[in-house]
Motif scaffolding. Structure first.
Motif, short mmCIF file in Angstrom:
data_model
loop_
_atom_site.label_atom_id
_atom_site.label_comp_id
_atom_site.label_asym_id
_atom_site.label_seq_id
_atom_site.Cartn_x
_atom_site.Cartn_y
_atom_site.Cartn_z
N GLN A 149 1.09 -12.79 -9.45
CA GLN A 149 0.07 -12.70 -8.40
C GLN A 149 -1.07 -11.86 -8.93
OE1 GLN A 149 1.35 -11.67 -4.46
NE2 GLN A 149 -0.71 -11.18 -3.76
N LYS A 150 -2.29 -12.42 -8.89
CA LYS A 150 -3.49 -11.73 -9.35
C LYS A 150 -4.40 -11.48 -8.16
CE LYS A 150 -3.32 -14.38 -13.67
NZ LYS A 150 -4.08 -15.33 -14.54
N GLY A 151 -4.60 -10.23 -7.84
CA GLY A 151 -5.48 -9.89 -6.73
C GLY A 151 -4.83 -10.11 -5.39
N GLY A 152 -5.57 -9.74 -4.34
CA GLY A 152 -5.06 -9.94 -3.01
C GLY A 152 -3.99 -8.94 -2.61
N LEU A 153 -3.93 -7.80 -3.28
CA LEU A 153 -2.95 -6.78 -2.94
C LEU A 153 -3.40 -5.42 -3.43
CD1 LEU A 153 0.15 -7.03 -5.32
CD2 LEU A 153 -2.01 -8.12 -5.79
N CYS A 154 -2.70 -4.37 -2.96
CA CYS A 154 -3.00 -2.99 -3.33
C CYS A 154 -1.81 -2.37 -4.05
CB CYS A 154 -3.30 -2.15 -2.08
SG CYS A 154 -4.72 -2.69 -1.11
N ILE A 155 -2.12 -1.50 -5.00
CA ILE A 155 -1.07 -0.80 -5.75
C ILE A 155 -1.35 0.69 -5.70
CG2 ILE A 155 -0.11 -0.39 -8.05
CD1 ILE A 155 0.85 -2.98 -6.90
N PRO A 156 -0.36 1.53 -5.32
CA PRO A 156 -0.55 2.97 -5.39
C PRO A 156 -0.31 3.48 -6.80
CG PRO A 156 1.59 2.48 -4.45
CD PRO A 156 0.92 1.15 -4.69
N VAL A 157 -1.11 4.42 -7.23
CA VAL A 157 -0.96 5.05 -8.54
C VAL A 157 -1.00 6.56 -8.34
CG1 VAL A 157 -1.97 5.37 -10.84
CG2 VAL A 157 -2.05 3.11 -9.74
N ILE A 158 0.07 7.25 -8.65
CA ILE A 158 0.17 8.68 -8.44
C ILE A 158 0.31 9.37 -9.79
CG2 ILE A 158 1.48 10.52 -7.33
CD1 ILE A 158 2.41 8.33 -5.34
N SER A 159 -0.58 10.30 -10.07
CA SER A 159 -0.66 10.89 -11.40
C SER A 159 -0.88 12.40 -11.32
CB SER A 159 -1.80 10.23 -12.19
OG SER A 159 -1.83 10.65 -13.53
N ASN A 160 -0.74 13.07 -12.46
CA ASN A 160 -1.07 14.48 -12.58
C ASN A 160 -2.51 14.60 -13.05
OD1 ASN A 160 1.77 15.44 -12.21
ND2 ASN A 160 2.06 14.32 -14.12
N TYR A 161 -3.27 15.52 -12.47
CA TYR A 161 -4.66 15.68 -12.90
C TYR A 161 -4.92 17.07 -13.43
CZ TYR A 161 -6.28 18.59 -8.93
OH TYR A 161 -6.47 19.61 -8.04
N ILE A 162 -5.95 17.20 -14.25
CA ILE A 162 -6.44 18.49 -14.71
C ILE A 162 -7.94 18.50 -14.53
CG2 ILE A 162 -6.55 17.69 -17.13
CD1 ILE A 162 -5.95 20.64 -17.92
N SER A 163 -8.45 19.55 -13.91
CA SER A 163 -9.87 19.63 -13.59
C SER A 163 -10.72 19.66 -14.86
CB SER A 163 -10.14 20.89 -12.77
OG SER A 163 -11.53 21.10 -12.61
N THR A 164 -11.84 18.95 -14.83
CA THR A 164 -12.82 19.02 -15.92
C THR A 164 -14.07 19.77 -15.46
OG1 THR A 164 -13.64 16.82 -15.29
CG2 THR A 164 -12.00 16.92 -17.07
N ASN A 165 -13.97 20.40 -14.28
CA ASN A 165 -15.05 21.25 -13.76
C ASN A 165 -14.70 22.69 -14.15
OD1 ASN A 165 -16.80 22.82 -12.29
ND2 ASN A 165 -16.63 21.63 -10.40
N SER A 166 -15.42 23.25 -15.11
CA SER A 166 -15.08 24.57 -15.63
C SER A 166 -15.16 25.66 -14.56
CB SER A 166 -16.01 24.93 -16.80
OG SER A 166 -17.37 24.95 -16.38
N SER A 190 0.83 -1.19 0.00
CA SER A 190 0.00 0.00 0.00
C SER A 190 0.88 1.25 0.00
CB SER A 190 -0.93 0.01 1.21
OG SER A 190 -0.19 -0.03 2.41
N GLY A 191 0.32 2.34 -0.46
CA GLY A 191 1.07 3.58 -0.54
C GLY A 191 0.85 4.44 0.68
N ALA A 192 0.37 5.66 0.48
CA ALA A 192 0.25 6.58 1.61
C ALA A 192 -1.08 7.31 1.57
CB ALA A 192 1.40 7.57 1.61
N ILE A 193 -2.18 6.61 1.30
CA ILE A 193 -3.49 7.22 1.47
C ILE A 193 -3.66 7.45 2.97
CG2 ILE A 193 -5.98 6.93 1.24
CD1 ILE A 193 -4.69 7.26 -1.43
N PRO A 194 -3.72 8.70 3.43
CA PRO A 194 -3.71 8.95 4.86
C PRO A 194 -5.03 8.60 5.53
CG PRO A 194 -4.06 10.99 3.67
CD PRO A 194 -3.81 9.94 2.63
N ALA A 195 -4.96 8.44 6.84
CA ALA A 195 -6.18 8.30 7.62
C ALA A 195 -6.79 9.69 7.80
CB ALA A 195 -5.86 7.68 8.98
N GLY A 196 -8.08 9.75 7.96
CA GLY A 196 -8.72 11.04 8.17
C GLY A 196 -10.17 11.03 7.77
N SER A 197 -10.84 12.13 8.07
CA SER A 197 -12.25 12.24 7.76
C SER A 197 -12.47 12.39 6.25
CB SER A 197 -12.86 13.44 8.48
OG SER A 197 -12.75 13.31 9.88
N GLN A 198 -13.50 11.74 5.77
CA GLN A 198 -13.85 11.81 4.35
C GLN A 198 -14.33 13.22 3.99
OE1 GLN A 198 -17.27 9.45 3.27
NE2 GLN A 198 -16.43 9.00 1.26
#
Length: 241
Positions: free
Chosen positions: A129-146, A56-64
């Motif tokens: 290995q198929k399934g049974g694990l987590c993979i972190p994916v870190i990417s650049n985003y661009i908003s589609t909300n004008s 697992s990566g670093a998705i932090p704990a905290g309120s949604q």
């Protein structure tokens, strides 16, 4: 270098170096990873304790965080792959006002804190290995909300429920799950309209099937080397006269 030494020098620290493999180039070239998600995320199943585990990566704990317009269901389409040193990532995500597309693997040093998992190992060591694990994916985003334009960085955690190819000790034993986090990178960085967004939940495919799949393939062995008279055994650098 034995296969059962550290295979990943972080899949959770891929930010600064996509996959660092303790100096073993053969493993890096032979390693293949894929993570896919395509479906609806049930945000009511969000885990405020974060996501932990060997890969697992670093998705932090905290309120949604619940943005305006959220219906309790987010939509995701994600396709990430690593093959012999090359990452390819693209997709879309939407949860009410939080709407963006993402592309490319982000390799900024900003996430150097993720290196705390740099010695994580895959166990058991299976060729695939198929399934049974987590993979972190870190990417650049661009908003589609004008109404909220801008760019930033997004981190996903793609967790695939165990199946017949998960080995005897899967690190993830729960249903398919997606974690989403948009870190705040500071006022001097790109406009980041969705900074501090934190959410996630179980994910199901649009037709009721699997919403997330993760697959990791590693070599069963590495080549041995026996020098012959036609090529000397590698040694120290020559000494200048």
């Amino acid at each position: 270098m034995k296969k059962q030494t550290k295979v990943f020098a972080l899949i959770g620290a891929v930010v600064a170096s996509a996959v660092a493999l303790s100096g073993c180039a053969y493993l890096q070239l032979a390693l293949k990873i894929s993570a896919k998600a395509d479906g609806n995320i049930n945000l009511s199943t969000y885990r405020d304790s974060g996501i932990a585990g060997p890969l697992s990566g670093a998705i932090p704990a905290g309120s949604q965080i619940t943005p305006g317009g959220s219906t309790g269901t987010a939509k995701i389409k994600l396709d990430a792959s690593y093959d012999g040193g090359n990452w390819n990532v693209n997709g879309t995500y939407s949860d009410g006002a939080v709407r963006f597309k993402f592309k490319g693997y982000n390799l900024l040093d900003t996430f150097s804190n993720l290196r705390t998992k740099a010695d994580s190992e895959v166990n058991p060591y299976t060729s695939t290995q198929k399934g049974g694990l987590c993979i972190p994916v870190i990417s650049n985003y661009i908003s589609t909300n004008s109404a909220m334009p801008g760019t930033g960085v997004v981190e996903f955690e793609v967790c695939d429920a165990p199946g017949s190819g998960s080995g005897s000790s899967p690190s993830w034993t729960d249903p398919d799950y997606i974690g989403v986090y948009v870190p705040y990178l500071g006022s001097g960085m790109d406009a980041n309209p969705f900074a501090n967004y934190l959410s996630g939940g179980t994910v199901a495919g649009y037709r009721g099937g699997s919403g997330a799949t993760v697959r990791v393939t590693t070599p069963n062995s590495v080549p041995s080397y026996s020098p012959t008279p036609t090529w000397p055994s590698p040694g120290a650098s020559p000494t200048n006269p």
